[in-house]
Structure formats: structure tokens, C-alpha cells
Design a protein around this motif. Structure first.
Motif, PDB file in Angstrom:
ATOM      1  N   ALA A 133      14.710  34.892  63.706  1.00  0.00           N
ATOM      2  CA  ALA A 133      16.083  34.793  64.656  1.00  0.00           C
ATOM      3  C   ALA A 133      15.934  36.177  65.210  1.00  0.00           C
ATOM      4  N   SER A 134      15.814  36.971  64.729  1.00  0.00           N
ATOM      5  CA  SER A 134      15.892  38.633  65.205  1.00  0.00           C
ATOM      6  C   SER A 134      14.887  38.813  66.343  1.00  0.00           C
ATOM      7  N   ILE A 135      13.515  38.524  66.016  1.00  0.00           N
ATOM      8  CA  ILE A 135      12.631  38.620  66.989  1.00  0.00           C
ATOM      9  C   ILE A 135      12.899  37.732  68.260  1.00  0.00           C
ATOM     10  N   SER A 136      13.158  36.351  68.091  1.00  0.00           N
ATOM     11  CA  SER A 136      13.280  35.713  69.151  1.00  0.00           C
ATOM     12  C   SER A 136      14.819  35.965  70.057  1.00  0.00           C
ATOM     13  N   GLY A 137      15.616  36.585  69.361  1.00  0.00           N
ATOM     14  CA  GLY A 137      16.971  37.007  70.361  1.00  0.00           C
ATOM     15  C   GLY A 137      16.412  38.240  71.123  1.00  0.00           C
ATOM     16  N   TYR A 138      15.697  39.032  70.437  1.00  0.00           N
ATOM     17  CA  TYR A 138      15.031  40.349  71.344  1.00  0.00           C
ATOM     18  C   TYR A 138      14.213  39.621  72.268  1.00  0.00           C
ATOM     19  N   GLY A 171      26.795  32.161  70.662  1.00  0.00           N
ATOM     20  CA  GLY A 171      26.483  32.136  69.061  1.00  0.00           C
ATOM     21  C   GLY A 171      25.863  33.505  68.959  1.00  0.00           C
ATOM     22  N   ALA A 172      26.534  34.361  68.001  1.00  0.00           N
ATOM     23  CA  ALA A 172      26.282  35.656  67.696  1.00  0.00           C
ATOM     24  C   ALA A 172      26.045  36.062  66.133  1.00  0.00           C
ATOM     25  N   GLY A 173      25.149  35.055  65.773  1.00  0.00           N
ATOM     26  CA  GLY A 173      24.602  35.153  64.444  1.00  0.00           C
ATOM     27  C   GLY A 173      23.399  36.378  64.458  1.00  0.00           C
ATOM     28  N   VAL A 174      22.311  36.000  63.588  1.00  0.00           N
ATOM     29  CA  VAL A 174      21.214  36.896  63.567  1.00  0.00           C
ATOM     30  C   VAL A 174      20.409  37.265  64.961  1.00  0.00           C
ATOM     31  N   ALA A 175      20.400  35.874  65.634  1.00  0.00           N
ATOM     32  CA  ALA A 175      19.721  36.096  67.039  1.00  0.00           C
ATOM     33  C   ALA A 175      20.525  36.353  68.280  1.00  0.00           C
ATOM     34  N   GLY A 176      21.627  35.880  68.098  1.00  0.00           N
ATOM     35  CA  GLY A 176      22.623  36.311  68.836  1.00  0.00           C
ATOM     36  C   GLY A 176      22.980  37.807  69.150  1.00  0.00           C
TER      37      GLY A 176
END
Ligand code: NAD
Length: 373
Positions: A133-138, A171-176
Motif C-alpha cells: 500500500a505504501s509504495i503504491s500510494g507513492y 481514503g487515507a489509510g496506508v496508501a492514501g
């Protein structure tokens, strides 16, 4: 010593599930073999694996034959191979794609899928969902910036002043949160929305504006996750998000509810009102999408609005994501070795085991309504 085989991912996947550092971390518990060229697209040569203590194996078939445990990010084996007495470990996304488990049924095979890892403190080092999620958000922000016909920061030059691009993050979880932080670093003006009230302060602390839409419901027992909202509330959200979307230059949607279809936040009628050149990156594409027009694995041009339903943006930073995945997988494998004796009482192993001796045992998977096929 247990024998571990690391598969080269198939299709165009550039990721590898174990890095040479991962080999070092596991070599006290496993004899490790790696398929030839498995790490090359993420920057790890066969020589690097050999130096870390792994053996390089020429073919997939030979690797599987010589291994008890077979590790991959998402790649599966082809049908026809003898899989008896093998244990497969990966990130197969089984709840969204139950076709992936077909080759393992009716054999004496076990399968563990880390998309089912519980979000507990003990499981944190194995939390691949957060790494992805983190890398996808970035990466979603960089991809959107590249596809947009605008520059992101405010630019003052002899020709005049360009306003910062307007980013809307849903959506402001890990990716957001990672998307918000990345967009802010690029100089965007950022607004964000989430149904969980705890995200308000997180969004603000990153310098973005929180879009307040009152009336959402939360459940303390949902483990920090969102739950499904009422139809009336979602209608309210659709109306408000429509207003914000018309203003936005880039929209990144990340809203998900575990085990359910992703909520529809952007309607087709809203897309019809958007400015040509607007970019929508839908990170919930695999779960049904947050935009009504999203198509999994496709880029759509709808009256000049680009809707990107690419499931994985990870290949664009294969070295970084492989480094994180390798740490998650090696934590899981070492944990596995020390807890397998008491598997029946172990929450992490029970939660991630999908197939036991060729039989589906995961309850969510057995409930047809939770399978999004
Ligand atoms: P997720 O991928 O399931 O969902 C992404 C976001 O979408 C969530 O923030 C959710 O609230 C939001 N969402 C759902 N429905 C929505 C709607 N209708 N409108 C707008 N937004 C909507 O969740 P995630 O990012 O994996 O994690 C969510 C939270 O779980 C984290 O912020 C954290 O608090 C917790 N978490 C805990 C651990 C741990 O304990 N190890 C690890 C990771 C995350």
C-alpha cells in the motif's frame, strides 16, 4: 534443514520475493535455492544471491522439485507439475481472485497467502499489505504527475504564475497517507477524505485539507478498518466528492473495506463533469474500483479524463518494493519455523493458511459472497 525455493515471477512482474539480504536472514533455518535470473529486474544478480549463500537453479520445474517450501510474490505454478508435499508461500490476493488457487487443489499441498495476515503488533514485521500500500500510494502520485498535463508545484516565471495542481485523495489509510505526503512534497495543493474520524488529524498533520462529511459509521471491533456505510451516507459522499472532483486535476482513490467490494465514490455522471486532462488513479481497482468507470488493469480515456485501473504500479520501483517484501517474507518464514509445531493455536499461521493438504480451509474464501469473481 528445510529446503526453500524462490521462484522467478512470471508475466511482466519485475519483483522478487527474496533479496540476497533475505537469504542471509533465512540461512540458519533453510537451504535456499533461487531460480536463475529471479532478481535481475529488481537489481539483484545471481552472483549476489550466490555470495549470500543461495544456489542458483536453471529451471522452474527443477526448483520446485528440489524444494519443500516455494516462495513467490504472486506467481503461481503451471498445472501439471507434481506439487505433493510442497508448501507454497506468497501474496496471492486470494479473496479477489480465487482462480489462483486452482493448481493447488486436490494434491497434498499447503498454501499460505500473506494478504490474509492479521494487522496485529506481532504480525507487523510480516505486514506485506502495508508495504504494498505504501509504495503504491507513492507511485500513484508520480504516475499521475507524469500523466497530468500540468506541472505539480506553483511555478512563477517570466510567462506568469502557474498555480499548484489540485490533488484529491480518497481514503487515507496506508496508501492514501503516503499519497498525500508524496503529493505535498511535490508541491501540490491536497484535499483528502476518509470515513474514519481518526484520519482527520493524520491528514491535517501532513499539511492537507480534510474534507468533512458528517454521518459516517465506525466499529471499534473492525480492527482499525472502515466498515460499510449506509446508502444515504454514500449518496451524500457522492454529491460532495462530485463538487471536489470537478475542481481537482488529479484524483487518487484508495478506499477499501476488507473482504467487501470497494465503495463507489466517483460516479460516471461526475466524471462527465470533470475537466479534460484530469487523471484518476484507482488503487482499489482490484477490489472493484472506487470510480464507476474503472476497469481493472486498463487505462481508459473518457472524454479526456484518464482513468487508470492498473492493479500494480509496483514494477516501477521494483528494487524498493522487493527490499520491503523480502523483509516481510523472511520475518514470516522465520516465524513459521519457530511456530509450526503449534499451528492450530497460532493466530498468524491460522489466518494465512488458505489450503491444507489440497483443501480450501479459509472461511472467507469458502463463503461465496466474499469472492469477487
Ligand atoms: P484499507 O486498504 O482497507 O482501506 C484504505 C482506506 O479506505 C481506509 O483508511 C478506510 O477507512 C478508507 N475507506 C473505506 N471506505 C471508505 C469510504 N466509503 N470513503 C472514504 N474512505 C473509505 O486500509 P489500510 O490502509 O490497509 O489500513 C487502514 C488502517 O488500519 C490504518 O490506517 C491503520 O490504522 C490500521 N493498520 C494497522 C496495522 C497494524 O496494526 N499492524 C497495519 C496497517 C494498518
Amino acid at each position: 534443514m528445510k529446503k526453500l525455493g524462490v521462484l522467478k515471477e512470471i508475466n511482466s512482474d519485475k519483483i522478487v520475493s527474496l533479496s540476497p539480504i533475505g537469504v542471509e536472514k533465512l540461512k540458519n533455518n533453510f537451504t535456499i535455492r533461487v531460480e536463475k535470473g529471479a532478481g535481475i529486474a529488481s537489481g539483484y544478480t545471481d552472483e549476489m544471491y550466490k555470495t549470500s549463500g543461495a544456489e542458483i537453479i536453471e529451471t522452474k520445474a527443477e526448483l520446485i522439485e528440489k524444494s519443500d517450501f516455494i516462495l513467490s510474490f504472486g506467481s503461481l505454478v503451471e498445472e501439471g507439475q507434481n506439487l505433493d508435499n510442497k508448501t507454497f508461500i506468497g501474496f496471492y490476493n486470494v479473496l479477489n481472485n480465487n482462480a489462483v488457487i486452482q493448481p493447488y487443489l486436490n494434491s497434498t499441498t499447503d498454501v499460505y497467502s500473506l494478504d490474509l495476515i492479521p494487522r496485529s503488533t506481532i504480525a507487523q514485521p510480516m505486514d506485506i499489505i502495508s508495504s504494498v500500500a505504501s509504495i503504491s500510494g507513492y507511485q500513484a502520485v508520480l504516475t499521475a504527475a507524469e500523466m497530468s498535463h500540468m506541472v505539480v508545484p506553483m511555478v512563477t516565471s517570466a510567462g506568469g504564475t502557474l498555480r499548484p495542481a489540485k490533488f484529491l485523495i480518497l481514503g487515507a489509510g496506508v496508501a492514501g497517507l503516503q499519497a498525500i505526503a508524496t503529493a505535498k512534497r511535490l508541491g501540490a495543493s491536497v484535499k483528502a477524505f476518509d470515513v474514519r474520524s481518526s484520519t482527520k488529524n493524520e491528514i491535517k498533520s501532513l499539511g492537507a485539507e480534510f474534507i468533512e462529511i458528517e454521518g459516517s459509521v465506525e466499529n471499534k471491533d473492525a480492527g482499525g478498518y472502515a466498515i460499510e456505510q449506509s446508502e444515504e451516507y454514500l449518496k451524500l459522499v457522492n454529491e460532495r466528492i462530485a463538487k471536489e472532483s470537478i475542481e481537482a486535476d488529479v484524483i487518487i482513490t484508495t478506499a477499501k473495506i476488507p473482504g467487501k467490494k470497494a465503495p463507489t465514490l466517483i460516479l460516471k455522471s461526475t466524471v462527465e463533469l470533470m475537466k479534460p486532462g484530469t487523471v484518476i488513479i484507482d488503487l482499489a481497482a482490484e477490489n472493484g474500483g472506487n470510480c464507476e468507470l474503472t476497469k481493472r488493469n486498463e487505462i481508459i480515456d473518457y472524454n479526456g479524463v484518464h482513468i487508470i485501473g492498473l492493479v500494480s504500479l509496483l514494477n516501477r520501483c521494483s528494487n524498493s518494493i522487493s527490499y520491503l517484501l523480502s523483509n516481510n517474507f523472511s520475518s514470516f518464514l522465520n516465524y513459521f519455523v519457530s511456530h509450526i509445531e503449534n499451528e492450530k493455536d497460532n493466530e498468524i499461521l491460522k489466518a494465512t493458511k488458505v489450503i491444507d493438504q489440497g483443501r480450501i480451509i479459509n472461511q472467507q474464501l469458502l463463503k461465496k459472497e466474499n469472492i469477487l469473481l
